[in-house]
Enzyme design. Structure first.
Site, PDB file in Angstrom:
ATOM      1  N   ASP A   1       0.836  -1.190   0.000  1.00  0.00           N
ATOM      2  CA  ASP A   1       0.000   0.000   0.000  1.00  0.00           C
ATOM      3  C   ASP A   1       0.878   1.250   0.000  1.00  0.00           C
ATOM      4  O   ASP A   1       1.864   1.338   0.745  1.00  0.00           O
ATOM      5  CB  ASP A   1      -0.892  -0.027   1.246  1.00  0.00           C
ATOM      6  CG  ASP A   1      -1.790   1.178   1.360  1.00  0.00           C
ATOM      7  OD1 ASP A   1      -2.680   1.334   0.516  1.00  0.00           O
ATOM      8  OD2 ASP A   1      -1.584   1.973   2.306  1.00  0.00           O
TER       9      ASP A   1
ATOM     10  N   GLU B   1       1.870  -0.394  -5.019  1.00  0.00           N
ATOM     11  CA  GLU B   1       0.913   0.659  -5.347  1.00  0.00           C
ATOM     12  C   GLU B   1       1.774   1.914  -5.515  1.00  0.00           C
ATOM     13  O   GLU B   1       2.218   2.493  -4.519  1.00  0.00           O
ATOM     14  CB  GLU B   1      -0.118   0.859  -4.235  1.00  0.00           C
ATOM     15  CG  GLU B   1      -1.149   1.924  -4.600  1.00  0.00           C
ATOM     16  CD  GLU B   1      -2.118   2.228  -3.460  1.00  0.00           C
ATOM     17  OE1 GLU B   1      -3.303   2.476  -3.754  1.00  0.00           O
ATOM     18  OE2 GLU B   1      -1.690   2.223  -2.294  1.00  0.00           O
TER      19      GLU B   1
END
Length: 681
Positions: free
Chosen positions: A350, A387
Site C-alpha cells: 500500500d 501501489e
C-alpha cells in the site's frame, strides 16, 4: 523512572530476533528504542470478578544496539504483556515517551483486545504539541501483546504460478464469506470461511490464480471512527505487522493456525495468497492520535519528522513511517519474512512510493528499503506488487519502480474507463492493451509487471461505475467529503438504480466490455471480488467503514449475478486457452497490427484523433479484438484472414450471434459499446 526495588530481568545472551520468544524455563524479550532511558516489560493478568487487570513490571536492563532485552523465567505461552517506556517527553523535538501508556510490542505474533477508551490512550492533555503530558494509565483500555508458541505450522507447497499466467482476485476476508450460505455460520467472515470448499470451488470455477487479501495485519479503528462509534472495515490502520487480525479468526486466539490453514487450502487448490500490506503508516495517526505502540517506544525512529521535530504526513493518514530508519527497515523485512514463512506467495504494498522516500524526501527506486526487500533471498522469490503512489505529487511513480516490482497500473484504469465512457481516443488505449510497454520496458520489465485493473476496493464497483456519475458517501459520516471525485464513470442518463430496460442493458453491456478489455489485455489482470456478481455499494466509492451489506458479497442467486459470473469465467478460459502465448513479452512490430473499421491499418493521424472510437487489434493471424465505444453500431471490414467469432460482449452470455467462419475481407456489425473477439479457425 522505575523504582529500584522492582526485579530486573536476568542478562540476555542474545539480542535478536526481536519480539518475545519462549526459552527453556521462560521467555526472552527484545524491543527497539534508541530514545528510551528505561524500558519495563509489563506482565498482565486479567482481573477477577469485574476487577481491573493487574501487572507485574520487570525492568529490561540490557541494552545493545539500541535494543532493550532480557530473559524472564517461569512464564509460558499465552502470557499477556506490554511495555512502558521512560524517557524524554518533548513534542517540540518529536519525543513522546510516556510510561503511563502501555505499549504493544511491534513484533507481537498475537494481539488481543481493542482500544476501548481513546482518552486514556492519549499521551497528552488538551493539546498534542503544547499541552502537558497525560498521566492517565492506559492499562485496561488498550490492546495487549500475547506470548506465543514457536511457529511450527507448515503449509502446503506453494503453487508458484508464473507471473504471465497470473490472474489476481482482490477480496476482503470478512466480506467474501460473511453472507455465504454454504459456509457454516461460525466460520463466515473468517480465515476458515475463506478456506471452506465452497469458497475455493467458486474461485476455481471462476478461473483466478491468486487471491489478494485486503489487510490481515492486526489493526485498530481510527480515532475519528472511535469517536462516532464506527468501525474500520478495510483494515488500512495497522497496529501489529506480525499478528494476524484476531477479528478474522473463528476461535479467538487461533488466528495464526487458522490463517495457515487457509493458506494451505488455497495452495492445495493451486491458488496463491497475496497480502495487501501497509508499511507506510500506522494506526496511531497524527500527533493528536493515541499512543499505543510506536509513538511511545521511539517516535523519531518510526515516523518521519522535519528539522523542527514536526511529524510529516505524505500518506494522507496522519503519519508517515520513515523508511530511512534502520528500526523501520528491520521491522518491515522481518515482518515480510515471517509471513513468507507462513506460506504467503506475494505482497501488494500500500502506498509503496513512501518506502522509496527516505525521510519523506524525493522518491528513489534504489532507496535502501526497496533494495533490501528486492534483494532478500526469501522475499525475492515472492511476488512484489507496488501501489506506486502516495498522497503527494512527488509520490506518483507509475512505471518508476525497480525491475523486480510489478505495479498497480493506475494509468491503465483511467484510460480504459475513459475509452468506454466515450472520453478517450485509441492512442493510449493501444498502449494499455499491449502491456504498457512505454512504462515498463525501459526498466527491463515484462508486460506482467503491469497489474491492470478497472476497479479496486477503493472506488466504485463495476456496477456503480456504470450507474453513478457522482459519489454517494453520506453513510461514511464525513458529509460526502471523503473519496475521490475523479471517478471517470457514466450513469447512462439516470443516477443510481433504474428499471428502464434500455438503460440496464446498456450498463450491462458497458460492464462486459470493460471486463473483456481487462482480461484480454497484456499484463496481469486484477479483478475486484463481487464485480462478477454485479455487486453495488450504492454509489459509495470509499466504503472503508462500511462493515455491513454495503461491503459484503451477496451470494443470493440472481439472474444478473449468475450471467455475469458465467461471462467472466468464459473470458478467463478464453484468456488462458487461446491467448496465452503472447503474455510473457511485449509485442514486436510483426506480432500485432492495428486496424480501422474500413479495413485499413491505423495511420499516424488516426492515433492522434481524439474522436476515433473504434480500433481492431490483430495478433498475427491468430486472433482479432474489435473495440467500439461509440453509441451507434458500426460495420467493421475484417483484415485479409479467415476468422471465427468467439465472443460478443453485447450479449449477456457472450455467445456470438453467428459463430460461423467469416470470409476474407467480409464485414461484421459491431453493436454500440461492444468488444468482439475473433480467432483463426
Amino acid at each position: 523512572m522505575p523504582s529500584d526495588d522492582r526485579p530486573a530481568a536476568p542478562p540476555a545472551d542474545t539480542v535478536f530476533p526481536l519480539g518475545a520468544h519462549l526459552t527453556e524455563g521462560g521467555a526472552r524479550f527484545a524491543v527497539a528504542s534508541s530514545s528510551a532511558e528505561a524500558v519495563e516489560l509489563c506482565l498482565i493478568e486479567p482481573g477477577r470478578d469485574g476487577e481491573p487487570p493487574t501487572e507485574r513490571r520487570v525492568e529490561l536492563v540490557e541494552r545493545t544496539f539500541g535494543i532493550w532485552h532480557g530473559q524472564v523465567p517461569g512464564i509460558r505461552a499465552g502470557q499477556r504483556y506490554g511495555y512502558r517506556v521512560h524517557g524524554r517527553y518533548d513534542p517540540a523535538v518529536g519525543l513522546r515517551s510516556n510510561p503511563a501508556k502501555l505499549l504493544v510490542d511491534p513484533y507481537a505474533r498475537r494481539i488481543t483486545g481493542e482500544l476501548t477508551d481513546l482518552d486514556a490512550a492519549l499521551g497528552y492533555l488538551e493539546d498534542p504539541v503544547h499541552g502537558p503530558v497525560s498521566t492517565a494509565d492506559s492499562l485496561g483500555y488498550v490492546p495487549l501483546s500475547v506470548l506465543t508458541e514457536p511457529l511450527t505450522t507448515t503449509t502446503a507447497p506453494r503453487p508458484d504460478v508464473p507471473w504471465a499466467d497470473s490472474v489476481v482476485y482482490e477480496l476482503h476476508v470478512r466480506g467474501f464469506t460473511r453472507c455465504h450460505p454454504e459456509v457454516p455460520e461460525h466460520k463466515r467472515g473468517t480465515y476458515l470461511g475463506l478456506a471452506h470448499p465452497s469458497a475455493i470451488e467458486y474461485l476455481l470455477r471462476l478461473g483466478v490464480t491468486a487471491v489478494e487479501l485486503l489487510p490481515v495485519h492486526s489493526f485498530l479503528d481510527e480515532p475519528s471512527l472511535v469517536r462516532r462509534g464506527a468501525r474500520n472495515y478495510w483494515g488500512y490502520s495497522t497496529l501489529g505487522f506480525f499478528a494476524p487480525h484476531a477479528g478474522y479468526a473463528s476461535v479467538p486466539g487461533n488466528e495464526v493456525a487458522e490463517f495457515a490453514t487457509m493458506v494451505s487450502a488455497m495452495h492445495r487448490a493451486g491458488i496463491e495468497v497475496i497480502l495487501d500490506v501497509v508499511y507506510n503508516h500506522t494506526c496511531e495517526g497524527d500527533v493528536a492520535g493515541p499512543t499505543v505502540s510506536f509513538r511511545g517506544l521511539d517516535a523519531p525512529a518510526y515516523y518521519a519528522h522535519d528539522h523542527t521535530g514536526t511529524q510529516i504526513d505524505i500518506t494522507g493518514c496522519g503519519n508517515t513511517v520513515d523508511p530511512a530508519s534502520p528500526t523501520v527497515a528491520r521491522l518491515v523485512c522481518d515482518s515480510l519474512r515471517y509471513w513468507a514463512e507462513l506460506g504467503v506467495d506475494g505482497f501488494r504494498f500500500d502506498l509503496a512510493s513512501v518506502l522509496g522516500r527516505p525521510g519523506a524526501g524525493p522518491f528513489d527506486p534504489r532507496a535502501g528499503l526497496l533494495t533490501m526487500i528486492a534483494a532478500d533471498p526469501v522475499l525475492a522469490t515472492r511476488k512484489l506488487i507496488a501501489e506506486p503512489w502516495d498522497a503527494t505529487g512527488e509520490g506518483y511513480r507509475v512505471g518508476g519502480f525497480g525491475v523486480q516490482w510489478a505495479e498497480w497500473n493506475g494509468q491503465y484504469r483511467d484510460v480504459v474507463r475513459d475509452f468506454w465512457r466515450g472520453a478517450g481516443g485509441i492512442d493510449d488505449l493501444a498502449r494499455r492493451l499491449s502491456g504498457s510497454e512505454d512504462l515498463y520496458a525501459p526498466s527491463g520489465r515484462r508486460p506482467w509487471a503491469s497489474v491492470n485493473f478497472v476497479t479496486a476496493h477503493d472506488g466504485f464497483t463495476l456496477r456503480d461505475l456504470v450507474s453513478y456519475q457522482d459519489k454517494h458517501n453520506k453513510a461514511n459520516g464525513e458529509d460526502n467529503r471523503d473519496g475521490t471525485d475523479d471517478n471517470r464513470s457514466r450513469n447512462f442518463g439516470v443516477e443510481g438504480e433504474t428499471t428502464d430496460p434500455e438503460i440496464r442493458a446498456a450498463r450491462h453491456g458497458a460492464a462486459r466490455a470493460m471486463l473483456t478489455t481487462l482480461l484480454l489485455s497484456a499484463g496481469t489482470p486484477m479483478l475486484t471480488a463481487g464485480d462478477e456478481r454485479w455487486r453495488t455499494q450504492q454509489g459509495n466509492n470509499n466504503a472503508y467503514c462500511q462493515d455491513n451489506p454495503v461491503s459484503w458479497l451477496d451470494w443470493e442467486p440472481g439472474e444478473d449475478a449468475s450471467a455475469l459470473t458465467a461471462f467472466t469465467a468464459r473470458l478467463l478460459k478464453l484468456r488462458r486457452d487461446e491467448l496465452a502465448p503472447k503474455r510473457d513479452r511485449f509485442y514486436r512490430p510483426e506480432d500485432v497490427t492495428w486496424w480501422r473499421a474500413d479495413g485499413e491499418q491505423i495511420t499516424d493521424d488516426d492515433w492522434h484523433d481524439p474522436e476515433l472510437r473504434t480500433v481492431g487489434m490483430l495478433s498475427g493471424k491468430e486472433w482479432l479484438v474489435l473495440l467500439h465505444s461509440d453509441t451507434e453500431p458500426i460495420d467493421f471490414r475484417l483484415p485479409d484472414t479467415v476468422l471465427v467469432p468467439v465472443l460478443d460482449t453485447s450479449r449477456p452470455d457472450g455467445e456470438p450471434t453467428d459463430p460461423e467462419p467469416l470470409a476474407v475481407g467480409s464485414s461484421i456489425r459491431v453493436p454500440p459499446s461492444t468488444v468482439l473477439v475473433l480467432t483463426a479457425p
